[in-house]
Design a protein around this motif. Structure first.
Motif, PDB file in Angstrom:
ATOM      1  N   ILE A 340       0.877  -1.155   0.027  1.00 53.66           N
ATOM      2  CA  ILE A 340       0.021  -0.084  -0.086  1.00 53.66           C
ATOM      3  C   ILE A 340       0.909   1.326   0.121  1.00 53.66           C
ATOM      4  CG2 ILE A 340      -1.779  -1.029   1.091  1.00 53.66           C
ATOM      5  CD1 ILE A 340      -0.961  -0.089   3.873  1.00 53.66           C
ATOM      6  N   VAL A 341       0.361   2.257  -0.549  1.00 55.28           N
ATOM      7  CA  VAL A 341       1.007   3.513  -0.717  1.00 55.28           C
ATOM      8  C   VAL A 341       0.092   4.498  -0.365  1.00 55.28           C
ATOM      9  CG1 VAL A 341       2.739   2.734  -2.075  1.00 55.28           C
ATOM     10  CG2 VAL A 341       1.020   3.809  -3.082  1.00 55.28           C
ATOM     11  N   LEU A 342       0.852   5.851   0.118  1.00 58.61           N
ATOM     12  CA  LEU A 342      -0.157   7.074   0.194  1.00 58.61           C
ATOM     13  C   LEU A 342      -0.659   7.581  -0.815  1.00 58.61           C
ATOM     14  CD1 LEU A 342       1.592   8.865   3.125  1.00 58.61           C
ATOM     15  CD2 LEU A 342      -0.287   7.327   3.423  1.00 58.61           C
ATOM     16  N   GLU A 343      -1.797   8.047  -0.958  1.00 59.17           N
ATOM     17  CA  GLU A 343      -2.365   8.826  -2.065  1.00 59.17           C
ATOM     18  C   GLU A 343      -1.572   9.667  -2.455  1.00 59.17           C
ATOM     19  OE1 GLU A 343      -6.218  10.340  -1.273  1.00 59.17           O
ATOM     20  OE2 GLU A 343      -7.195   8.241  -0.809  1.00 59.17           O
ATOM     21  N   ASN A 344      -1.499   9.921  -4.132  1.00 58.15           N
ATOM     22  CA  ASN A 344      -0.599  10.898  -4.794  1.00 58.15           C
ATOM     23  C   ASN A 344       0.927  10.746  -4.642  1.00 58.15           C
ATOM     24  OD1 ASN A 344      -3.250  12.270  -5.521  1.00 58.15           O
ATOM     25  ND2 ASN A 344      -3.326  13.252  -3.505  1.00 58.15           N
ATOM     26  N   THR A 345       1.056   9.616  -4.293  1.00 58.61           N
ATOM     27  CA  THR A 345       2.587   9.368  -4.107  1.00 58.61           C
ATOM     28  C   THR A 345       3.227   8.366  -5.212  1.00 58.61           C
ATOM     29  OG1 THR A 345       2.345   7.358  -2.735  1.00 58.61           O
ATOM     30  CG2 THR A 345       2.426   9.797  -1.644  1.00 58.61           C
ATOM     31  N   THR A 346       2.490   8.193  -6.631  1.00 56.62           N
ATOM     32  CA  THR A 346       2.895   7.269  -7.567  1.00 56.62           C
ATOM     33  C   THR A 346       4.176   7.395  -7.796  1.00 56.62           C
ATOM     34  OG1 THR A 346       0.575   7.048  -8.031  1.00 56.62           O
ATOM     35  CG2 THR A 346       2.481   6.309  -9.738  1.00 56.62           C
ATOM     36  N   GLN A 347       4.544   8.836  -8.164  1.00 61.17           N
ATOM     37  CA  GLN A 347       5.907   9.144  -8.614  1.00 61.17           C
ATOM     38  C   GLN A 347       6.764   9.695  -7.421  1.00 61.17           C
ATOM     39  OE1 GLN A 347       6.452   8.168 -11.759  1.00 61.17           O
ATOM     40  NE2 GLN A 347       4.398   7.742 -11.769  1.00 61.17           N
ATOM     41  N   ASN A 459      -3.099   9.156  10.975  1.00 64.70           N
ATOM     42  CA  ASN A 459      -4.557   9.168  10.481  1.00 64.70           C
ATOM     43  C   ASN A 459      -4.477   9.002   9.102  1.00 64.70           C
ATOM     44  OD1 ASN A 459      -6.648   9.753  12.247  1.00 64.70           O
ATOM     45  ND2 ASN A 459      -6.126  11.741  12.669  1.00 64.70           N
ATOM     46  N   ASP A 460      -3.511   9.504   8.277  1.00 66.40           N
ATOM     47  CA  ASP A 460      -3.234   9.186   6.869  1.00 66.40           C
ATOM     48  C   ASP A 460      -3.306   7.791   6.425  1.00 66.40           C
ATOM     49  OD1 ASP A 460      -3.300  11.735   6.219  1.00 66.40           O
ATOM     50  OD2 ASP A 460      -1.269  12.125   6.321  1.00 66.40           O
ATOM     51  N   VAL A 461      -2.450   7.054   7.258  1.00 64.97           N
ATOM     52  CA  VAL A 461      -2.069   5.676   7.065  1.00 64.97           C
ATOM     53  C   VAL A 461      -3.335   4.628   7.410  1.00 64.97           C
ATOM     54  CG1 VAL A 461      -0.861   3.658   7.713  1.00 64.97           C
ATOM     55  CG2 VAL A 461       0.234   5.672   7.604  1.00 64.97           C
ATOM     56  N   SER A 462      -4.176   5.319   8.440  1.00 67.99           N
ATOM     57  CA  SER A 462      -5.573   4.770   8.941  1.00 67.99           C
ATOM     58  C   SER A 462      -6.499   4.879   7.720  1.00 67.99           C
ATOM     59  CB  SER A 462      -6.096   5.329  10.028  1.00 67.99           C
ATOM     60  OG  SER A 462      -7.294   4.641  10.639  1.00 67.99           O
ATOM     61  N   GLN A 463      -6.623   5.981   7.099  1.00 67.08           N
ATOM     62  CA  GLN A 463      -7.667   6.203   6.184  1.00 67.08           C
ATOM     63  C   GLN A 463      -7.114   5.464   4.831  1.00 67.08           C
ATOM     64  OE1 GLN A 463     -10.190   7.914   6.079  1.00 67.08           O
ATOM     65  NE2 GLN A 463     -10.306   9.684   7.474  1.00 67.08           N
ATOM     66  N   LEU A 464      -6.029   5.406   4.651  1.00 70.01           N
ATOM     67  CA  LEU A 464      -5.468   4.409   3.658  1.00 70.01           C
ATOM     68  C   LEU A 464      -6.008   3.124   3.660  1.00 70.01           C
ATOM     69  CD1 LEU A 464      -3.935   4.512   0.790  1.00 70.01           C
ATOM     70  CD2 LEU A 464      -2.102   3.835   2.251  1.00 70.01           C
ATOM     71  N   VAL A 465      -5.635   2.417   4.786  1.00 74.23           N
ATOM     72  CA  VAL A 465      -6.043   0.972   5.142  1.00 74.23           C
ATOM     73  C   VAL A 465      -7.266   0.685   5.353  1.00 74.23           C
ATOM     74  CG1 VAL A 465      -5.452  -0.893   6.769  1.00 74.23           C
ATOM     75  CG2 VAL A 465      -3.653   1.063   6.177  1.00 74.23           C
ATOM     76  N   THR A 466      -8.073   1.590   6.045  1.00 69.53           N
ATOM     77  CA  THR A 466      -9.450   1.178   6.567  1.00 69.53           C
ATOM     78  C   THR A 466     -10.624   2.178   6.137  1.00 69.53           C
ATOM     79  OG1 THR A 466      -9.320   2.458   8.826  1.00 69.53           O
ATOM     80  CG2 THR A 466      -8.457   0.182   8.688  1.00 69.53           C
ATOM     81  N   ASN A 467     -10.150   3.440   5.548  1.00 71.83           N
ATOM     82  CA  ASN A 467     -10.860   4.522   5.111  1.00 71.83           C
ATOM     83  C   ASN A 467     -11.644   5.093   6.337  1.00 71.83           C
ATOM     84  OD1 ASN A 467     -10.908   4.474   2.439  1.00 71.83           O
ATOM     85  ND2 ASN A 467     -12.248   2.790   2.120  1.00 71.83           N
ATOM     86  N   ARG A 468     -11.003   4.799   7.432  1.00 67.01           N
ATOM     87  CA  ARG A 468     -11.440   5.375   8.845  1.00 67.01           C
ATOM     88  C   ARG A 468     -10.351   6.226   9.445  1.00 67.01           C
ATOM     89  NH1 ARG A 468     -15.738   2.405  11.913  1.00 67.01           N
ATOM     90  NH2 ARG A 468     -17.140   1.532  10.520  1.00 67.01           N
TER      91      ARG A 468
END
Length: 664
Positions: A340-347, A459-468
């Motif tokens: 998994i990666v954080l949003e908008n970190t593709t590049q 919180n960023d990681v939690s939102q990414l993993v669980t949407n919470r």
């Protein structure tokens, strides 16, 4: 009188016989009716039992923890969709009486969609349900494909399909949240559209026009790049792999002077061919499916009745023979979704330095009562596990709190203890700017640590993993002052915290989350990009980010390349070891050397041994994985130092973890 009596007797006998006959016929009819009713009831019961068994088998199939799952679409049998996992190779019926029009399969949710007439159905582990009705019926593409004219994005918000009106095809999308249907792309006469595939973030759709042109558009219908064409080739089985890469099968056209030879290629948005995989052997143009992490692709060889799984280095990962009737066409393939990666970190690059730093504008100050409350809260959280409180340390800093503790004998994996402790501290003490945590084993060796980890980052990681958010992961009340883990509404036996350490396929794999949290170990650190996450020896910190990227992820060099570690005096040799144990391999390849058990936990490989070389100038480890024996060797003419031995062991541990880390 005698005559009359005789006639009366005959009449009476006739009436009596008629009554008996009527009663007999009635009884016979009643028995036949009962038997027919019983037969019909038995038929209904048998059908219900068959349906219940199908539902139970389907549910068991989708809840398996095995890594790989294959779907088989059958064209010559009453059951048109089967599944098989590559471990047991058992066949499981999934759906009956299916439509000919399938969408792509989503490993993340284990859903796919079909259209019957104009009715849209969603399928998965439960029974199929209707979700919408289309105003225009989809058309079937001109070739058998896993994505003929229907595609669902990963978030299941948009369903795209091809429709035809007055000999002109167009692409339409349905918003499954609002049920709003719009025309996305207006085509031209005599142009056929197929191979619909969504970008990983669901913001763009790609498709082919007459198999000769690759087009990408946004959800508003705007073309994002110039259409891609390859001279003398047609596109089949198009799959959008990453933001900038497509996987597809290309076939030669009649104008091509080269012989007809389909092959798998990977190309970028500019149409540059990045990879070529000529792995087909006279089997026509097969349908190719990619694993969700983009590391492997699979196709069906009808001559061998075998599903073939290759990696992107043309290595045969597995061949699966399937005993199923009819014409087999691959439909869905599940081998993991990658890290998994954080949003908008593709590049962009995520390193421990950038993931853990937090800016504190004012010093964190607490009263004596607050200090006691924070300390007691942390202690109560740690009481859930085997913690040695004689070595427990707690303190406040200008940036938050810092905690150090040792684990005693415990049934919980240390990574789960570490991650849940972080989550619960922020959930119960939400005003903390940041935390420092050091987790050690019973002998005092540091297992994991984080430095200046902020609530915003967690919180960023939690939102990414669980949407919470973190505070939504626990129920905190007077009965549960440190928080009770929130169960999933549709899976009450599972909780959201488990998503941080288990993949969606049931594999225990906390390393992508640990990487995103900026966790480190004394001898290893994470290297994380938009596509990969792995642990590597901390001694590689002397290499730059560009060096590490080149070291691990070019087409010429990978983590396992024999030349990758030459700068460090380490070599990696590999040899085939089909269906043998590590002891058997050692008895043939290293009969004069003693092998000792390593001092670390083996993860994905079958086994690992340390080879006792009998001298101070070299050290070796052998790792058995995927029917291959890898020998990792370090040699120094002036003798090995302690740092050399740590480097080799750390590299071997990284190798041992590599498979699990990349398959979240």
């Amino acid at each position: 009188m005698d005559v009359m009596f005789g006639r009366r007797g005959i009449i009476r006998l006739a009436v009596l016989a008629g009554i008996v006959l009527l009663l007999g016929l009635s009884a016979f009819a009643a028995v036949r009716w009962y038997q027919r009713d019983q037969t019909e009831q038995e038929t209904v019961d048998a059908a219900a039992q068959a349906a219940a068994q199908l539902a139970a088998d389907r549910l068991a199939f989708f809840t398996t923890t095995n890594r790989l799952i294959l779907f088989h679409s059958l064209g010559e049998a009453s059951t048109t969709l089967y599944g098989s996992n590559t471990l047991t190779q058992a066949l499981t019926p999934l759906e009956t009486d299916q439509s000919d029009l399938y969408s792509n399969y989503l490993p993340g949710t284990q859903h796919w969609y079909t259209v019957t007439g104009q009715t849209v159905w969603r399928h998965g582990s439960d029974a199929a349900v209707t979700v919408a009705s289309l105003t225009q019926a989809p058309v079937v593409a001109d070739a058998v494909s896993t994505q003929p004219s229907l595609a669902i994005d990963a978030s299941e918000q948009y369903l795209a399909w091809v429709s035809r009106l007055d000999r002109v095809e167009s692409i339409r999308i349905l918003n499954l949240e609002t049920l709003e249907e719009t025309e996305l792309y207006q085509g031209e006469t005599a142009v056929r559209y197929s191979n619909l595939t969504w970008s990983p973030d669901g913001t763009e759709l790609a498709f082919t026009a007459n198999h000769s042109k690759l087009i990408t558009i946004t959800t508003e219908g705007a073309e994002t790049h110039s259409p891609i064409s390859l001279p003398f080739h047609e596109f089949r089985s198009l799959t959008w792999l990453t933001y900038d890469q497509f996987g597809t099968v290309v076939t030669s056209t009649d104008a091509n002077p080269e012989p007809f030879q389909p092959k798998v290629i990977v190309l970028n948005r500019q149409g540059d061919v990045m990879e070529e995989h000529a792995v087909f052997e006279k089997i026509g143009v097969p349908t190719v499916l990619w694993s969700a992490d983009g590391d492997q692709f699979m196709f069906y060889d009808p001559w061998r009745n075998t599903f073939m799984v290759y990696d992107r280095f043309d290595r045969l990962i597995q061949s699966l023979v399937v005993a199923a009737p009819g014409k087999l066409v691959p439909f869905g393939y599940q081998a993991g979704t990658g890290p998994i990666v954080l949003e908008n970190t593709t590049q962009t690059e995520l390193t421990p330095d950038t993931t853990t730093t937090t800016t504190v504008t004012e010093p964190f100050e607490v009263s004596a009562d607050d200090w006691e409350r924070y300390n007691n809260t942390v202690r109560n959280i740690l009481k859930q596990w085997g913690v040695d409180f004689t070595t427990y340390r707690f303190a406040t800093t200008d940036e938050g709190i810092q905690v150090s503790f040792h684990l005693t004998a415990t049934t919980e994996p240390n990574e789960l203890v570490f991650i849940q402790t972080i989550l619960q501290i922020f959930a119960t003490l939400p005003n903390l700017p940041s935390i420092n945590i050091i987790l050690q084993d019973s002998t005092g060796n540091t297992l994991w640590e984080v430095d200046r980890l902020s609530l915003g980052r967690v919180n960023d990681v939690s939102q990414l993993v669980t949407n919470r958010t973190v505070d939504e992961l626990f129920v905190i009340n007077t009965r549960n002052p440190i928080g009770k883990r929130v169960a999933k509404p549709n899976q009450p036996e599972h909780h959201f915290v488990g998503d941080f350490v288990y993949s969606q396929f049931g594999d225990y794999n906390p390393y992508p989350v640990l990487a995103l949290l900026g966790a480190t170990t004394p001898t290893q650190q994470f290297f994380t990009t938009g596509q990969f996450t792995l642990l590597h020896p901390s001694t590689l910190s002397i290499k730059t980010i560009d060096d590490r990227t080149t070291l691990f992820y070019t087409t010429e060099t990978t983590f396992l390349s024999t030349s990758a570690w030459s700068d460090f005096g380490i070599t990696i040799e590999s040899s085939d070891a089909p269906n043998v144990t590590i002891e058997q391999w050692l008895s043939v390849s290293r009969p004069d050397q003693v092998a000792a058990l390593p001092s670390f936990t083996v993860r994905a490989p079958a086994d690992v041994r340390q080879i006792a070389t009998g001298n101070d100038f070299s050290a070796e480890y052998v790792v058995l994985a995927d029917n291959t024996a890898y020998v990792l060797t370090i040699q120094r003419d002036n003798g090995l130092t302690d740092a050399d031995r740590v480097l080799l062991q750390s590299l071997t541990e990284s190798f041992s973890l590599l498979y699990a880390i990349q398959r979240y």
